[in-house]
Design an enzyme around this catalytic site. Structure first.
Site, PDB file in Angstrom:
ATOM      1  N   LYS A   1       9.759   6.549   0.082  1.00  0.00           N
ATOM      2  CA  LYS A   1      10.151   5.142   0.036  1.00  0.00           C
ATOM      3  C   LYS A   1      11.493   4.924   0.746  1.00  0.00           C
ATOM      4  O   LYS A   1      11.682   3.926   1.456  1.00  0.00           O
ATOM      5  CB  LYS A   1      10.233   4.657  -1.408  1.00  0.00           C
ATOM      6  CG  LYS A   1       8.886   4.491  -2.088  1.00  0.00           C
ATOM      7  CD  LYS A   1       8.098   3.341  -1.471  1.00  0.00           C
ATOM      8  CE  LYS A   1       6.852   3.022  -2.260  1.00  0.00           C
ATOM      9  NZ  LYS A   1       6.107   1.874  -1.713  1.00  0.00           N
TER      10      LYS A   1
ATOM     11  N   PHE B   1      11.762  -0.974 -10.841  1.00  0.00           N
ATOM     12  CA  PHE B   1      11.404   0.133 -11.726  1.00  0.00           C
ATOM     13  C   PHE B   1       9.984  -0.046 -12.266  1.00  0.00           C
ATOM     14  O   PHE B   1       9.021   0.091 -11.529  1.00  0.00           O
ATOM     15  CB  PHE B   1      12.422   0.232 -12.872  1.00  0.00           C
ATOM     16  CG  PHE B   1      13.756   0.760 -12.459  1.00  0.00           C
ATOM     17  CD1 PHE B   1      14.031   2.120 -12.484  1.00  0.00           C
ATOM     18  CD2 PHE B   1      14.751  -0.099 -12.039  1.00  0.00           C
ATOM     19  CE1 PHE B   1      15.267   2.618 -12.102  1.00  0.00           C
ATOM     20  CE2 PHE B   1      16.006   0.377 -11.667  1.00  0.00           C
ATOM     21  CZ  PHE B   1      16.251   1.743 -11.694  1.00  0.00           C
TER      22      PHE B   1
ATOM     23  N   ILE C   1       6.745   9.242 -28.524  1.00  0.00           N
ATOM     24  CA  ILE C   1       8.038   8.985 -27.901  1.00  0.00           C
ATOM     25  C   ILE C   1       8.688  10.331 -27.612  1.00  0.00           C
ATOM     26  O   ILE C   1       8.831  11.170 -28.505  1.00  0.00           O
ATOM     27  CB  ILE C   1       8.960   8.158 -28.814  1.00  0.00           C
ATOM     28  CG1 ILE C   1       8.385   6.765 -29.056  1.00  0.00           C
ATOM     29  CG2 ILE C   1      10.358   8.047 -28.205  1.00  0.00           C
ATOM     30  CD1 ILE C   1       9.211   5.922 -30.019  1.00  0.00           C
TER      31      ILE C   1
ATOM     32  N   SER D   1      10.992   1.098  -4.116  1.00  0.00           N
ATOM     33  CA  SER D   1      11.011   1.607  -5.489  1.00  0.00           C
ATOM     34  C   SER D   1      12.417   2.012  -5.889  1.00  0.00           C
ATOM     35  O   SER D   1      13.203   2.487  -5.056  1.00  0.00           O
ATOM     36  CB  SER D   1      10.089   2.823  -5.605  1.00  0.00           C
ATOM     37  OG  SER D   1      10.263   3.473  -6.853  1.00  0.00           O
TER      38      SER D   1
ATOM     39  N   ALA E   1       0.831  -1.204   0.000  1.00  0.00           N
ATOM     40  CA  ALA E   1       0.000   0.000   0.000  1.00  0.00           C
ATOM     41  C   ALA E   1       0.865   1.253   0.000  1.00  0.00           C
ATOM     42  O   ALA E   1       1.906   1.311   0.654  1.00  0.00           O
ATOM     43  CB  ALA E   1      -0.920  -0.008   1.220  1.00  0.00           C
TER      44      ALA E   1
ATOM     45  N   TYR F   1       7.732  11.133  -3.540  1.00  0.00           N
ATOM     46  CA  TYR F   1       7.479   9.695  -3.579  1.00  0.00           C
ATOM     47  C   TYR F   1       8.763   8.911  -3.313  1.00  0.00           C
ATOM     48  O   TYR F   1       8.811   8.034  -2.442  1.00  0.00           O
ATOM     49  CB  TYR F   1       6.896   9.303  -4.935  1.00  0.00           C
ATOM     50  CG  TYR F   1       6.854   7.809  -5.160  1.00  0.00           C
ATOM     51  CD1 TYR F   1       5.955   7.012  -4.463  1.00  0.00           C
ATOM     52  CD2 TYR F   1       7.736   7.195  -6.052  1.00  0.00           C
ATOM     53  CE1 TYR F   1       5.923   5.631  -4.656  1.00  0.00           C
ATOM     54  CE2 TYR F   1       7.709   5.826  -6.252  1.00  0.00           C
ATOM     55  CZ  TYR F   1       6.804   5.049  -5.547  1.00  0.00           C
ATOM     56  OH  TYR F   1       6.796   3.692  -5.726  1.00  0.00           O
TER      57      TYR F   1
ATOM     58  N   TYR G   1       1.043   5.644  -1.848  1.00  0.00           N
ATOM     59  CA  TYR G   1       0.744   6.573  -2.937  1.00  0.00           C
ATOM     60  C   TYR G   1       1.945   6.560  -3.867  1.00  0.00           C
ATOM     61  O   TYR G   1       3.047   6.969  -3.489  1.00  0.00           O
ATOM     62  CB  TYR G   1       0.495   7.972  -2.384  1.00  0.00           C
ATOM     63  CG  TYR G   1      -0.046   8.929  -3.421  1.00  0.00           C
ATOM     64  CD1 TYR G   1      -1.369   8.833  -3.841  1.00  0.00           C
ATOM     65  CD2 TYR G   1       0.759   9.910  -3.977  1.00  0.00           C
ATOM     66  CE1 TYR G   1      -1.871   9.699  -4.806  1.00  0.00           C
ATOM     67  CE2 TYR G   1       0.264  10.778  -4.935  1.00  0.00           C
ATOM     68  CZ  TYR G   1      -1.049  10.667  -5.342  1.00  0.00           C
ATOM     69  OH  TYR G   1      -1.546  11.521  -6.299  1.00  0.00           O
TER      70      TYR G   1
ATOM     71  N   GLY H   1      15.010  16.030 -17.451  1.00  0.00           N
ATOM     72  CA  GLY H   1      15.260  15.104 -16.349  1.00  0.00           C
ATOM     73  C   GLY H   1      15.212  13.639 -16.701  1.00  0.00           C
ATOM     74  O   GLY H   1      15.458  12.789 -15.843  1.00  0.00           O
TER      75      GLY H   1
END
Length: 326
Positions: free
Chosen positions: A145, A169, A203, A117, A74, A141, A76, A281
């Site tokens: 993690k 990934f 792309i 992650s 679980a 995020y 976000y 980035g």
């Protein structure tokens, strides 16, 4: 004994649930259904609707189902959106983990497999990421993690908690036609939706220093990932000492162009992707080594890129029915 799968109604979590039941391990699912789907949970698997931030509910669930260990999926997970919603991201991912660990300590549940992650690495300056690659997350995020990993390790040092974190990934594919990736932010469903709507996929960047000029990333079949969660859980339950973190990587990666070509081949939809400038980035290549996980957790890539696309497309078509393109 039973294992609790938090987030077990989500895309990855539901595959973890089915991997556990296929291995003969009882599970109970806790999910808020913010992004999960109740129908993803098999009818014979106990389901508790709620959030891991609710310590009392988690504590009650652990006790009532005689839970032995937890697979914590679980959270976000939208890295890009987390930049606009940092407080929500930290509340769900960090505060949620704190409450989960508090409930586990109260009840005496001593094993946890954490779904982490590769976002913890940010943009590494190496072509092949290992567990020793410095962490430098670039979003709330990814930061959340990494903080969760630190919390788990600190709790393990202070108590008898057995834990490990699995970093990965891009997760794709499907193990069952009724389990699909519904994220609006992931590449496969984005391309599938564009095709379904009659559009042409795009792309971003075709001039990278890669074999075909497009970005190269790890793409992992969700059932391979789920199997490794089961192996990690069994190892912890047996008292094995695992590494704090493992990368689940392909060691090679595939390019965005390869993915587009394979999607066209598998779906039968003849399209030539539009091209656009690079996105700021986006590194040319991020691929992880899975050697440690292969050594300890039976990790390996059991599915080809075509397997990944074919299973993901079958689930997408199953959901859309007659609305899918032909």
């Amino acid at each position: 004994m039973t294992w609790l799968v938090t987030g077990g109604a989500g895309y990855i979590g539901s595959h973890v649930v089915r991997a556990f039941t296929s291995a003969g391990i009882d599970v109970v699912v806790l999910d808020s259904l913010e992004s999960g789907h109740r129908e993803f949970v098999p009818g014979d698997v106990p389901f508790v609707e709620g959030n891991v931030t609710d310590t009392d509910l988690v504590r009650t669930t652990l006790r009532e189902h005689d839970v032995e260990g937890v697979v914590h999926v679980a959270g976000y997970k939208y890295a890009g959106v987390s930049v606009q919603r940092p407080l929500h991201t930290y509340e769900q991912n960090v505060t949620g983990t704190l409450h989960l660990l508090e409930a586990m300590a109260d009840v005496g549940v001593r094993s946890i497999v954490f779904s982490s992650s590769a976002a913890v690495y940010g943009t590494p300056d190496t072509d092949l990421v290992t567990e020793q690659t410095p962490t430098s997350p670039e979003s709330p995020y990814g930061e959340s993690k990494l903080v969760d990993e630190w919390i788990l390790q600190a709790q393990a040092r202070a108590t008898d908690l057995r834990q490990t974190s699995l970093r990965y990934f891009n997760v794709v594919g499907s193990g069952d036609d009724d389990l699909y990736d519904s994220s609006p932010h992931n590449l496969f469903p984005k391309v599938f939706k564009t095709l379904t709507d009659g559009g042409v996929p795009r792309i971003n960047g075709t001039d990278y220093p890669t074999p075909d000029g497009t970005c190269v990333r790890d793409y992992l079949h969700v059932t391979d990932l789920a199997h490794t969660h089961v192996v990690a859980a069994r190892s912890l339950a047996a008292g094995a000492t695992l590494e704090d973190v493992y990368n689940l990587g392909s060691g090679e990666g595939v390019s965005v162009r390869q993915i587009m070509d394979t999607i066209a081949h598998v779906t039968g939809v003849d399209f030539t992707p539009e091209t656009a400038p690079r996105r700021p980035g986006d590194p040319a290549r991020i691929v992880a080594s899975g050697e440690l996980a292969t050594r300890d957790l039976e990790w390996r890539m059991r599915h080809s890129l075509e397997d990944m696309v074919r299973s993901a497309w079958a689930a997408w078509v199953h959901v859309l029915g007659e609305d899918a393109p032909h």
